[in-house]
Design an enzyme around this catalytic site. Structure first.
Site, PDB file in Angstrom:
ATOM      1  N   THR A 111       3.977   1.962   2.699  1.00 38.55           N
ATOM      2  CA  THR A 111       5.363   2.049   2.234  1.00 38.55           C
ATOM      3  C   THR A 111       6.087   3.192   2.932  1.00 38.55           C
ATOM      4  O   THR A 111       7.240   3.049   3.360  1.00 38.55           O
ATOM      5  CB  THR A 111       5.406   2.248   0.712  1.00 38.55           C
ATOM      6  OG1 THR A 111       4.786   1.128   0.080  1.00 38.55           O
ATOM      7  CG2 THR A 111       6.834   2.377   0.209  1.00 38.55           C
TER       8      THR A 111
ATOM      9  N   GLY B 236       0.834  -1.200   0.000  1.00 41.06           N
ATOM     10  CA  GLY B 236       0.000   0.000   0.000  1.00 41.06           C
ATOM     11  C   GLY B 236       0.868   1.249   0.000  1.00 41.06           C
ATOM     12  O   GLY B 236       2.041   1.225   0.377  1.00 41.06           O
ATOM     13  N   CYS B 237       0.275   2.358  -0.432  1.00 40.80           N
ATOM     14  CA  CYS B 237       1.041   3.604  -0.579  1.00 40.80           C
ATOM     15  C   CYS B 237       1.441   4.182   0.776  1.00 40.80           C
ATOM     16  O   CYS B 237       2.627   4.366   1.062  1.00 40.80           O
ATOM     17  CB  CYS B 237       0.245   4.606  -1.397  1.00 40.80           C
ATOM     18  SG  CYS B 237      -1.452   4.866  -0.824  1.00 40.80           S
ATOM     19  N   TYR B 238       0.460   4.459   1.640  1.00 45.40           N
ATOM     20  CA  TYR B 238       0.796   4.961   2.970  1.00 45.40           C
ATOM     21  C   TYR B 238       1.694   3.983   3.735  1.00 45.40           C
ATOM     22  O   TYR B 238       2.676   4.410   4.363  1.00 45.40           O
ATOM     23  CB  TYR B 238      -0.479   5.205   3.787  1.00 45.40           C
ATOM     24  CG  TYR B 238      -1.275   6.432   3.426  1.00 45.40           C
ATOM     25  CD1 TYR B 238      -0.717   7.713   3.484  1.00 45.40           C
ATOM     26  CD2 TYR B 238      -2.613   6.325   3.066  1.00 45.40           C
ATOM     27  CE1 TYR B 238      -1.467   8.840   3.185  1.00 45.40           C
ATOM     28  CE2 TYR B 238      -3.374   7.446   2.765  1.00 45.40           C
ATOM     29  CZ  TYR B 238      -2.799   8.706   2.826  1.00 45.40           C
ATOM     30  OH  TYR B 238      -3.545   9.817   2.541  1.00 45.40           O
TER      31      TYR B 238
END
Length: 269
Positions: A154, A150-152
């Site tokens: 990472t 996931g972006c957050y």
């Protein structure tokens, strides 16, 4: 040998980013794209920024047909729907990188609590490689299925995990305060992401309930070997893309120089 790559769910921003990266990759070629809604169009018609660079036609998903064309498929479908499709693709001996959250977490119960759906392929939960090459490069090389991070998460896992592993910070009272651009919300029209709602504004959302919180805690635990307690608050900012996470922790006889040295040792290569 050029790796032949397909995209399943080719109409969203994730698929656009995958296509853009593949077009610049010297050892990969985008050879197939699928979407139920846009069958018959080219991917450049859906994503005009690809015009003149990529004319791959969009087809309806057919795993058997993709197996003849592709070595690996990037699955860009929503959670729930993605797991079912990944299973079909792997049954046809196609390697898959899944961009949904369906295989990121270690626990079926945690997944179903936070995502509110029954998992379509629970046998693979906790048995799928998490796609952070900084920690799992060797496992990724041979995996039939990779869960793209996931972006957050990472932005939180990379700084926190090595500090937890070396016991340089307390495992409790961690605060992750994040700001994100609007493209992270996807391409579908929603009132909360309309220009007039977002422009010249900033707002917290998903407070105490954002699905990336358990992913952060799970992966830092898996990598760092210690359970953590964290508070995560995401904010939507008037930018197309990008994430800034400011993370607050309690040091354990650790100074800023030692923290930087820890990160340099972990990520130098």
């Amino acid at each position: 040998m050029t790796l032949r790559v397909g995209i399943v769910g080719a109409t969203g921003y994730t698929a656009l980013e995958v296509a853009r990266l593949l077009l610049a990759h010297p050892e990969a070629e985008l050879v197939a794209a699928t979407s139920r809604a846009e069958d018959g169009k080219s991917i450049a018609e859906i994503h005009p920024s690809l015009a003149g660079r990529c004319d791959v036609p969009i087809e309806t998903l057919n795993p058997a047909a993709l197996a003849k064309k592709c070595d690996v498929v990037m699955c860009c479908l929503p959670h729930g729907a993605s797991a079912e499709t990944c299973k079909q693709l792997i049954d046809h001996d196609i390697r898959v990188i899944d961009f949904s959250a369906d295989f990121r977490l270690s626990s079926q119960a945690t997944y179903e609590k936070w995502y509110g759906v029954e998992h379509p392929w629970p046998e693979r939960i906790g048995k799928t490689v998490y796609g952070l090459p900084e920690f799992y490069a060797e496992q990724i090389r041979d995996a039939d299925l990779v869960a793209n991070p996931g972006c957050y998460p990472t932005s939180a896992i990379l700084p926190l995990a090595p500090l937890i592993a070396k016991q340089m910070i307390e495992a409790n009272d961690i605060i992750v305060d994040s700001k994100s651009g609007v493209s992270g919300a996807g391409r579908s029209a929603k009132v909360g992401t309309l220009y007039c709602e977002v422009n010249e504004s900033i707002a917290a959302y998903g407070v105490g309930s954002h699905r990336h919180q358990p992913e952060m805690a799970d992966l830092v635990h898996r990598i760092g070997g210690q359970e953590i307690s964290l508070v995560f608050t995401p904010h939507l900012t008037p930018m197309d893309r990008g994430i800034l996470s400011t993370i607050y922790v309690r040091p354990r006889d650790t100074n800023a120089k030692q923290v930087i040295e820890c990160w340099q040792q972990q990520y130098a290569d």
